[in-house]
Design an enzyme around this catalytic site. Structure first.
Site, PDB file in Angstrom:
ATOM      1  N   HIS A 177       0.938  -1.074  -0.112  1.00  0.00           N
ATOM      2  CA  HIS A 177       0.319   0.117   0.099  1.00  0.00           C
ATOM      3  C   HIS A 177       1.002   1.824  -0.139  1.00  0.00           C
ATOM      4  O   HIS A 177       1.752   1.615   0.875  1.00  0.00           O
ATOM      5  CB  HIS A 177      -0.449   0.110   1.521  1.00  0.00           C
ATOM      6  CG  HIS A 177      -2.388  -1.215   1.226  1.00  0.00           C
ATOM      7  ND1 HIS A 177      -2.401  -1.515   2.037  1.00  0.00           N
ATOM      8  CD2 HIS A 177      -2.888  -1.191   0.410  1.00  0.00           C
ATOM      9  CE1 HIS A 177      -3.358  -2.652   1.485  1.00  0.00           C
ATOM     10  NE2 HIS A 177      -3.267  -2.201   0.101  1.00  0.00           N
ATOM     11  N   GLU A 180       1.281   3.365   3.182  1.00  0.00           N
ATOM     12  CA  GLU A 180       2.134   3.374   4.322  1.00  0.00           C
ATOM     13  C   GLU A 180       3.712   3.798   4.465  1.00  0.00           C
ATOM     14  O   GLU A 180       4.198   2.746   4.039  1.00  0.00           O
ATOM     15  CB  GLU A 180       1.153   1.988   4.307  1.00  0.00           C
ATOM     16  CG  GLU A 180      -0.398   2.191   4.280  1.00  0.00           C
ATOM     17  CD  GLU A 180      -0.476   0.540   3.811  1.00  0.00           C
ATOM     18  OE1 GLU A 180      -0.291  -0.126   4.625  1.00  0.00           O
ATOM     19  OE2 GLU A 180      -2.366   0.786   4.333  1.00  0.00           O
ATOM     20  N   HIS A 305       2.737  -2.775   7.002  1.00  0.00           N
ATOM     21  CA  HIS A 305       0.876  -2.117   6.676  1.00  0.00           C
ATOM     22  C   HIS A 305       1.493  -1.246   8.203  1.00  0.00           C
ATOM     23  O   HIS A 305       2.437  -1.271   8.648  1.00  0.00           O
ATOM     24  CB  HIS A 305       0.134  -2.619   6.454  1.00  0.00           C
ATOM     25  CG  HIS A 305      -0.072  -3.684   4.935  1.00  0.00           C
ATOM     26  ND1 HIS A 305      -0.800  -2.738   4.383  1.00  0.00           N
ATOM     27  CD2 HIS A 305       0.340  -5.044   4.959  1.00  0.00           C
ATOM     28  CE1 HIS A 305      -1.337  -4.634   3.242  1.00  0.00           C
ATOM     29  NE2 HIS A 305      -0.133  -5.069   3.619  1.00  0.00           N
ATOM     30  N   GLU A 379       0.412  -4.574  11.211  1.00  0.00           N
ATOM     31  CA  GLU A 379       0.271  -3.004  10.910  1.00  0.00           C
ATOM     32  C   GLU A 379       0.784  -2.249  12.581  1.00  0.00           C
ATOM     33  O   GLU A 379       1.253  -2.122  12.957  1.00  0.00           O
ATOM     34  CB  GLU A 379      -1.503  -2.989  11.227  1.00  0.00           C
ATOM     35  CG  GLU A 379      -2.640  -3.499  10.509  1.00  0.00           C
ATOM     36  CD  GLU A 379      -2.651  -2.435   9.480  1.00  0.00           C
ATOM     37  OE1 GLU A 379      -1.782  -1.884   8.779  1.00  0.00           O
ATOM     38  OE2 GLU A 379      -3.238  -3.578   7.955  1.00  0.00           O
TER      39      GLU A 379
HETATM   40  O1  0X9 Z   1      -6.695  -4.335   4.520  1.00  0.00           O
HETATM   41  C1  0X9 Z   1      -5.547  -4.439   4.173  1.00  0.00           C
HETATM   42  O2  0X9 Z   1      -5.016  -4.400   2.977  1.00  0.00           O
HETATM   43  C2  0X9 Z   1      -4.742  -4.366   5.427  1.00  0.00           C
HETATM   44  N1  0X9 Z   1      -4.538  -3.504   6.507  1.00  0.00           N
HETATM   45  S1  0X9 Z   1      -4.244  -2.192   5.658  1.00  0.00           S
HETATM   46  O3  0X9 Z   1      -4.932  -0.896   6.198  1.00  0.00           O
HETATM   47  N2  0X9 Z   1      -2.504  -1.439   6.241  1.00  0.00           N
HETATM   48  O4  0X9 Z   1      -4.690  -1.934   4.427  1.00  0.00           O
HETATM   49  C3  0X9 Z   1      -5.002  -5.824   6.232  1.00  0.00           C
HETATM   50  C4  0X9 Z   1      -5.024  -7.058   5.601  1.00  0.00           C
HETATM   51  C5  0X9 Z   1      -5.185  -7.957   6.842  1.00  0.00           C
HETATM   52  N3  0X9 Z   1      -5.436  -9.224   5.852  1.00  0.00           N
HETATM   53  C6  0X9 Z   1      -4.904 -10.613   5.855  1.00  0.00           C
HETATM   54  N4  0X9 Z   1      -3.197 -10.499   6.335  1.00  0.00           N
HETATM   55  N5  0X9 Z   1      -5.300 -11.453   5.992  1.00  0.00           N
HETATM   56 ZN    ZN Z   2      -1.839  -2.323   3.642  1.00  0.00          ZN
END
Ligand code: 0X9
Ligand code: ZN
Length: 762
Positions: A177, A180, A305, A379
């Site tokens: 992303h 980030e 992330h 995160e």
């Molecule tokens: O939504 C996302 O892609 C991630 N959060 S963010 O706020 N950085 O966009 C989290 C993805 C988590 N899902 C898995 N790892 N399964």
């Molecule tokens: Zn992300």
């Protein structure tokens, strides 16, 4: 409502992700990030239909942070849902960051200096290339593909000298992303620490020598470059691909070919979670997945992330837990624990689906589900938009990198060891003299498999170690029993696991040379209450003003703020503030002031002939105050009295929102003189301004610990006779604690006289 994609995960919890006008905005002047609270499904729908860019994601109903345009915000304000502004003027924050970076520039710096501020695509790649050049024996930098716009996709591979064939692989990926920005800094830091500390730090050296570490710092170079470009967009998230649809960009973290297209991804090109026209439609996910497939040694993966401070294990696409959940449980808390130890920052750990929100086609679901690699999303900082959200203050970079590195080292340690064995739970405060003490162990298999597991223990430093078996309980958890000892002794023990490889692994690592130690005591139980029946607790005090959420003994109904179960292993009841769930989280919480719960009187005085060591009070408590319009402004005092409630001393002031029952043990002898007039009190309160407050109490136990002396019947045979005198004499010579009858710390004639007194009196 164009571009708004709600999806359901059952009747009560609906998670939604809005399509984003933000993606198109060139300037965020007057835009703000607001924490909103959806108190029910209708409010959630209404908030989401405003079309703001959801920056953090709760479980649907509850609180989350959204970026709103001025128009969207005006409509929110008119809706009357609880909200508070976290970032007043988003553009001001962006301008400030840009000015700072323009002034200092993302130029190369030496050592830690490089981490003083964020770095753009070119600077990150240059740093990685430089690391490869500086450490040619350890590192190899490879361009394994090109982004859509032709930027290099770069990996650095780190391993010690020698044949790497049998070394397990670790993968750390960053910057799927674009916005980030802490992510590329963090993974670059990981590479740098592994290389710099090699040969200096023992754990790093071992890891680098026994694993192959692969780091891909920027999975989405075009998106990242766009967040830095003067005519770009600081809050761009996706790739930059154009399929001739209404909006451009695909969420790379919804594009992976595992459960692609499922819950928590969007088919709308304008959505921030647009999954793309087909799995692996993006050249970047294609290239990165091909890189991963070509490295079958990979055993574990973390995708970094921001933001939210979370350690997330699979799955994202389903609420069903993987078979490997016990392993994930151990590693989740191992990593969250390593992070906490570094800078005291809490990262909440758990499966994605339940901890965050459903998400399909995400990279870690693919690495785990398709490639059998243990996988996580971490995160990073900050926790909330109030601390900048994606625009993290630069002084946060190094601490964030350091805590992430701790998680990496913890994971790396497990993957590269034959076995990892650890105590399953915190050490109990003492071992009991009258019954065995059950101890749990967790065993993770790394490069080998478990062949035997034992608890090795001894009572007293002169004794030899004995062995007790530890038997499988569930998954990776084993239990064993430390036999009862004698009060006053010290039990020393360690857990010993033998691997098929022949390696023996112990916890603590030094085994018999530095074992765990527990004092053994007699326990006089002064009070024990699992709240399953009425033992005389009282609710109310003259100062109470709460109108709802009054304490009651009940089987609680779960809400976002209240437990669904009591704490006891057997049983269902606990004390709770308003047990019924009601129509929303805030329905039966504490409102309007305080509600007081007071225990029955209990006798914690020291029994006759008892050498008092301590008096321990243990309870399980629940507390939640991080929801509602004014979160974290209340607190829960826990008080203790030794004069039947005339005066109170504070044991603790609870403010922690653990989201679980928390067991606390207090040494009350150090806080208050134990008497036969003891009471415990909890005051749950919601002071102005109102918020959601829920409290619970269960499993209260008060134990007087020490040594129960036999008195005149020194040999404890039920008869008082000459043999007791002889036993006392032997005890006196051996300097047994009970032979210091007058407890003055010396063994002398006065103890004989005192014993004679007991003897005569008995
Ligand atoms: O939504 C996302 O892609 C991630 N959060 S963010 O706020 N950085 O966009 C989290 C993805 C988590 N899902 C898995 N790892 N399964
Ligand atoms: Zn992300």
């Amino acid at each position: 409502m164009k571009g708004i994609i709600p999806w359901g995960i059952g009747a009560a919890a609906v998670v939604v992700w809005a399509s984003v006008a933000a993606g198109q905005a060139a300037s965020y002047h007057g835009w703000r990030v607001v924490e909103v609270e959806a108190r029910n499904a209708a409010e959630l729908d209404a908030i989401v239909s405003l079309g703001g860019d959801i920056w953090t994601h709760g479980h649907g109903i509850g609180r989350f942070e959204v970026l709103f345009s001025p128009e969207q915000y005006a409509r929110l304000a008119a809706m009357g849902v609880p909200h508070r502004t976290m970032i007043e003027n988003v553009q001001a924050l962006v301008d400030q960051e840009r000015a700072r970076l323009g002034a200092g520039g993302p130029a190369a710096g030496a050592g830690d200096e490089w981490y003083q501020d964020f770095k753009d695509y070119e600077a990150v790649i240059a740093r990685i290339v430089e690391l490869g050049a500086t450490y040619p024996e350890l590192a190899q930098v490879e361009t394994f593909g090109l982004s859509l716009e032709g930027r290099e996709l770069v990996a650095i591979r780190i391993t010690g000298p020698g044949d790497p064939t049998d070394r397990p692989g670790l993968l750390f990926t960053g910057t799927q992303h674009a916005r980030e920005w802490i992510s590329p800094m963090t993974v670059t830091y990981i590479a740098e620490r592994l290389l710099e500390d090699y040969g200096q730090d023992e754990a790093v050296t071992t890891l680098v020598d026994s694993a192959v570490v692969h780091i891909i710092p920027i999975v989405n170079p075009d998106g990242y470059a766009f967040t830095w470009a003067p005519d770009g967009n600081r809050f761009w998230r996706k790739t930059r691909s154009d399929y001739g649809l209404e909006c451009i960009g695909v969420d790379p973290n919804r594009n992976w070919d595992f459960a692609w297209g499922g819950e928590g991804s969007s088919g709308d090109s304008c959505s921030e979670t647009y999954r793309g026209p087909e799995p692996f439609s993006e050249v970047e996910t294609q290239a990165v997945s091909a890189y991963i497939v070509s490295h079958p040694e990979l055993a574990a993966h973390i995708d970094f992330h921001s933001y939210g401070q979370l350690v997330l294990s699979p799955w994202g696409y389903t609420s069903t837990l993987p078979e490997e959940q016990p392993t994930f449980d151990v590693l989740n808390s191992l990593m969250a624990g390593a992070i906490l130890e570094t800078h005291d920052e809490v990262y909440v750990a758990g499966p994605v689906y339940t901890t965050l929100y459903p998400a399909s086609g995400v990279m870690p679901d693919w690495t785990f589900g398709a490639e059998d690699i243990l996988a996580w999303t971490i995160e990073l900082r900050p926790e909330t938009a109030g601390q900048g959200g994606f625009v993290l203050p630069p002084d946060q970079i190094i601490p964030t990198c350091e805590e992430a590195f701790s998680a990496v080292m913890a994971l790396g340690g497990v993957v590269t060891s034959p076995l990892t064995v650890s105590l399953g739970e915190a050490l109990p405060p003492f071992a009991r003299a009258d019954e065995p003490t059950t101890l749990a162990a967790v065993v993770l298999e790394g490069t080998s498999t478990l062949t035997s597991l034992q608890l090795r223990y001894r009572f007293g430093t002169d004794a030899g170690y004995q062995a007790a078996p530890m038997v499988p309980e569930e998954g990776v958890t084993f239990v064993g029993e430390l036999p009862p000892g004698e009060a006053g002794q010290v039990a020393e023990f360690y857990i010993e696991a033998v691997a098929a490889s022949g390696d023996t692994v112990t916890d603590p690592p030094a085994g018999p040379d530095a074992p765990y130690a527990l004092s053994v005591w007699d326990v006089h139980v002064a009070f024990a209450d699992a709240m399953e029946s009425d033992t005389g607790w009282t609710v109310g005090s003259p100062d109470d003003t709460a109108t709802t959420g009054i304490w009651e003994r009940a089987d609680p109904e779960g809400t976002a703020a209240q437990p669904a179960e009591d704490h006891s292993v057997d049983g269902t009841m606990c004390w709770i503030t308003g047990a019924a769930a009601g129509s929303s989280t805030g329905a039966n919480d504490v409102d309007g002031g305080s509600t007081t719960l007071t225990s029955p009187r209990f006798d914690a005085s020291v029994p006759e002939l008892f050498i008092h060591e301590d008096t321990l009070l243990t309870y399980a408590r629940w507390y939640s105050n991080n929801q509602g319009a004014n979160p974290n402004q209340d607190s829960l005092p826990v008080l203790i009295s030794n004069d039947d409630g005339q005066t109170w001393t504070e044991l603790e002031l609870v403010t922690e929102n653990a989201g679980t029952w928390v067991v606390r043990t207090f040494s009350i002898a150090g806080i208050i003189e134990p008497t036969d007039q003891m009471r415990l009190r909890l005051i749950a309160r919601d002071e102005e301004p109102g918020s959601i407050v829920e409290a619970g109490l269960d499993d209260v136990e008060v134990g007087v610990i020490g040594i129960q002396c036999p008195g005149a019947d020194y040999n404890e045979d039920g008869a008082i006779n000459i043999f007791d005198f002889l036993a006392f004499q032997a005890g006196f010579l051996a300097q047994e604690p009970c032979a210091d009858v007058n407890q003055d710390g010396v063994y002398n004639i006065f103890d004989f006289l005192a014993f004679q007194g007991l003897f005569g009196g008995g």
